[in-house]
Design a protein around this motif. Structure first.
Motif, PDB file in Angstrom:
ATOM      1  N   ARG A  95      46.851 -36.932  68.574  1.00  0.00           N
ATOM      2  CA  ARG A  95      48.153 -36.827  69.215  1.00  0.00           C
ATOM      3  C   ARG A  95      47.976 -36.351  70.651  1.00  0.00           C
ATOM      4  O   ARG A  95      46.989 -35.682  70.974  1.00  0.00           O
ATOM      5  CB  ARG A  95      49.012 -35.821  68.446  1.00  0.00           C
ATOM      6  N   PHE A 148      48.707 -41.170  69.048  1.00  0.00           N
ATOM      7  CA  PHE A 148      50.146 -41.272  69.245  1.00  0.00           C
ATOM      8  C   PHE A 148      50.595 -40.173  70.209  1.00  0.00           C
ATOM      9  O   PHE A 148      49.938 -39.143  70.361  1.00  0.00           O
ATOM     10  CB  PHE A 148      50.916 -41.218  67.917  1.00  0.00           C
ATOM     11  N   ALA A 149      51.715 -40.415  70.865  1.00  0.00           N
ATOM     12  CA  ALA A 149      52.206 -39.509  71.904  1.00  0.00           C
ATOM     13  C   ALA A 149      53.578 -38.973  71.518  1.00  0.00           C
ATOM     14  O   ALA A 149      54.375 -39.657  70.872  1.00  0.00           O
ATOM     15  CB  ALA A 149      52.282 -40.235  73.244  1.00  0.00           C
ATOM     16  N   SER A 150      53.858 -37.744  71.959  1.00  0.00           N
ATOM     17  CA  SER A 150      55.121 -37.083  71.656  1.00  0.00           C
ATOM     18  C   SER A 150      55.688 -36.444  72.919  1.00  0.00           C
ATOM     19  O   SER A 150      54.986 -35.703  73.601  1.00  0.00           O
ATOM     20  CB  SER A 150      54.920 -35.978  70.611  1.00  0.00           C
ATOM     21  N   PHE A 181      59.198 -44.624  77.776  1.00  0.00           N
ATOM     22  CA  PHE A 181      58.182 -44.858  76.745  1.00  0.00           C
ATOM     23  C   PHE A 181      57.378 -46.128  77.059  1.00  0.00           C
ATOM     24  O   PHE A 181      56.156 -46.153  76.929  1.00  0.00           O
ATOM     25  CB  PHE A 181      58.840 -45.001  75.371  1.00  0.00           C
ATOM     26  N   TYR A 184      55.045 -45.613  79.900  1.00  0.00           N
ATOM     27  CA  TYR A 184      53.930 -44.770  79.476  1.00  0.00           C
ATOM     28  C   TYR A 184      52.837 -45.611  78.812  1.00  0.00           C
ATOM     29  O   TYR A 184      51.644 -45.434  79.101  1.00  0.00           O
ATOM     30  CB  TYR A 184      54.440 -43.697  78.522  1.00  0.00           C
ATOM     31  N   PHE A 198      54.329 -43.456  68.700  1.00  0.00           N
ATOM     32  CA  PHE A 198      55.053 -42.305  69.216  1.00  0.00           C
ATOM     33  C   PHE A 198      55.728 -41.537  68.088  1.00  0.00           C
ATOM     34  O   PHE A 198      56.088 -42.117  67.058  1.00  0.00           O
ATOM     35  CB  PHE A 198      56.183 -42.756  70.166  1.00  0.00           C
ATOM     36  N   LYS A 241      53.938 -50.957  68.567  1.00  0.00           N
ATOM     37  CA  LYS A 241      53.767 -49.518  68.627  1.00  0.00           C
ATOM     38  C   LYS A 241      54.557 -48.828  67.513  1.00  0.00           C
ATOM     39  O   LYS A 241      55.714 -49.145  67.274  1.00  0.00           O
ATOM     40  CB  LYS A 241      54.210 -48.959  69.988  1.00  0.00           C
TER      41      LYS A 241
END
Length: 482
Positions: A95, A148-150, A181, A184, A198, A241
């Motif tokens: 993450r 994954f990104a938050s 998003f 990004y 995400f 995604k």
């Protein structure tokens, strides 16, 4: 290879142990015993399978990446290899944060200027530390890993309170935030990093108005995903995604999944549910996990953050990580009616108990928080100190692999992506057990004895068996190859 005798009715096994007595993912040479009662048997039923494993790992934070840059190349490489090589923990699910979070050096946004088209979007804040750490991990990992990104918050200008902390995303900026998003994904792709997916918002209930946050109700998040984020990613060629909803404590799961998965329309762009453990680092909340799975049985259910929080980590003191005095935030701060959720409980016990409990209740991935912190439990602009599996002293260029590192590796190294969690019948109430069958056919069995006495048990698979022992305060991973 140390193993049981290759007789027709004997299991061929290897055993690795981490223990309060000093083992650190140590391969055992003596783990057999004799004359174990049938009432202490553990029987594996590989024909009955549950969820497929997505992976295990930790988070790339600016704090961790910054610290790596303060170390010698030798120690930096040692840590990256320890996490991402096959010889190390071989992390497979990771993450990172979009914009700043509490484990950043300062507060920042990729889009500081108010502009609905986000013309000034840039990830330059990540170029010095975060992106290099991710790329080094990618170069080290032979098997690869998902990232994954938050976001903790949108930039203040998109919010109703115009602040970093709290507030809601203004409806007029729902399309703007969805564009964020998409940009990004493109920006990280330009740096050679593929984003797997995400979580929509880290901790949408907020965090007590402490550090970066932004509030969503289940209905608001689902509206954003259904009408803005999902369609925008799809339109921009990023429809592959993964989108994980919720991303907070398990006690609130039912309310969220009822809204997220109310019908086909609301469910369309959600690929799964993200959860944290801070409601209690002792109670697994099996009913909530089972309920979340029942609402969306074909979607991901991933633990996306957990750590030993509200603690300054002990330095080169393994015993601390096995001590119940190293307890969590709730012991000091929880309300009296919630104290039962926060008993004094050792950090190793928390990790082992929770991961085993999650795997036995449909969770398919488990992601730790910071991979690396300093002796203070930072750096952290809010001074929200925490422990991490690896602690470093950048001033003296020293590295300490805590027992939490080895605890994580018991799962990440030996239970690989694509493994099927299998049924286990466990008659020994003193042991916590889970098991999975890997794509290569090996079976990994994780056994945790948190008690003060050693335990003996029979391990049974089909018509084969072996009698085994596990010492007090020990975690074992047993690999079955036949």
């Amino acid at each position: 290879m140390t193993s049981c005798k290759p007789e027709d009715n004997k299991l061929m096994v290897e055993v690795y142990e981490t223990s309060a007595s000093g083992n650190s993912l140590t391969k055992l040479e003596n783990f057999e015993t004799t004359s174990v009662r049938d009432s202490s048997s553990i029987t594996l039923n590989p024909e009955k399978t549950f969820q497929k494993i997505t992976g295990f790992g930790g988070a790339f934070t600016e704090s961790s990446a910054y610290l790596l840059n303060q170390l010698s190349k030798k120690n930096r490489d040692t840590i990256i290899k320890a996490y991402f090589s096959r010889e190390g923990a071989n992390y497979s699910l990771t993450r990172t944060h979009m914009n700043s979070c509490d484990f950043s050096l300062s507060q920042y946004s990729y889009t500081p200027t108010e502009d609905k088209e986000l013309k000034d979007f840039s990830v330059k804040e990540d170029m010095d530390d975060l992106i290099p750490m991710i790329k080094e991990a990618m170069a080290t990992s032979e098997d690869g890993f998902k990232l994954f990104a938050s976001p903790w918050t949108a930039p203040p200008w998109m919010k109703d309170n115009k602040e970093w902390v709290g507030g809601k995303l203004l409806p007029e900026h729902y399309p703007t935030w969805a564009l964020f998003f998409s940009k990004y994904v493109d920006a990280y792709k330009a740096e050679g990093i593929d984003i797997w997916g995400f979580t929509v918002e880290n901790e949408p209930h907020g965090n007590g108005n402490n550090w970066e946050s932004m509030h969503f109700s289940p209905e608001e998040m689902t509206d954003f995903v259904m009408n803005h984020l999902g369609p925008k990613l799809e339109t921009d060629g990023h429809g592959d995604k993964i989108i994980l909803g919720y991303d907070q404590n398990r006690a609130g799961l039912k309310e969220w999944v009822d809204v997220m998965y109310a019908n086909e329309e609301t469910s369309k762009y959600y690929d799964g549910t993200a959860i944290h453990w801070y409601e209690s680092t002792y109670e697994v909340f099996p009913e909530a996990l089972q309920y979340a799975h029942s609402k969306a049985p074909d979607k991901y259910l991933i633990e996306t953050e957990g750590c030993v929080d509200s603690e300054v980590p002990a330095w080169k003191d393994d015993k601390w990580y096995w001590s119940k005095e190293a307890t969590d935030w709730g012991w000091d701060w929880a309300s009296e009616e919630e104290k039962y959720l926060h008993p004094k409980y050792a950090p190793v016990n928390r990790y082992a108990r929770d991961i085993i409990g999650c795997l036995n209740n449909w969770v398919d991935g488990w992601v730790d928080w910071n991979m690396v912190l300093d002796r203070q439990g930072g750096p952290n602009w809010f001074k929200n100190w925490c422990a991490a599996p690896v602690i470093v002293d950048p001033d003296n260029d020293e590295v300490y692999f805590t027992p939490l590192y080895y605890t994580m590796a018991h799962f990440s190294k030996y239970i690989r992506p694509g493994a099927d969690v299998i049924d286990v019948t466990n008659f020994n109430e003193n042991l916590q057990v889970t098991a999975a069958k890997n794509p290569d056919g090996t079976i990994a069995v994780v056994v945790f004895n948190e008690g003060e006495e050693g335990q003996e048990f029979n391990l049974n698979l089909n018509e084969k068996s072996t009698s085994m022992k596990i010492d007090a305060q020990s975690l074992q991973t047993i690999i079955i190859t036949n």
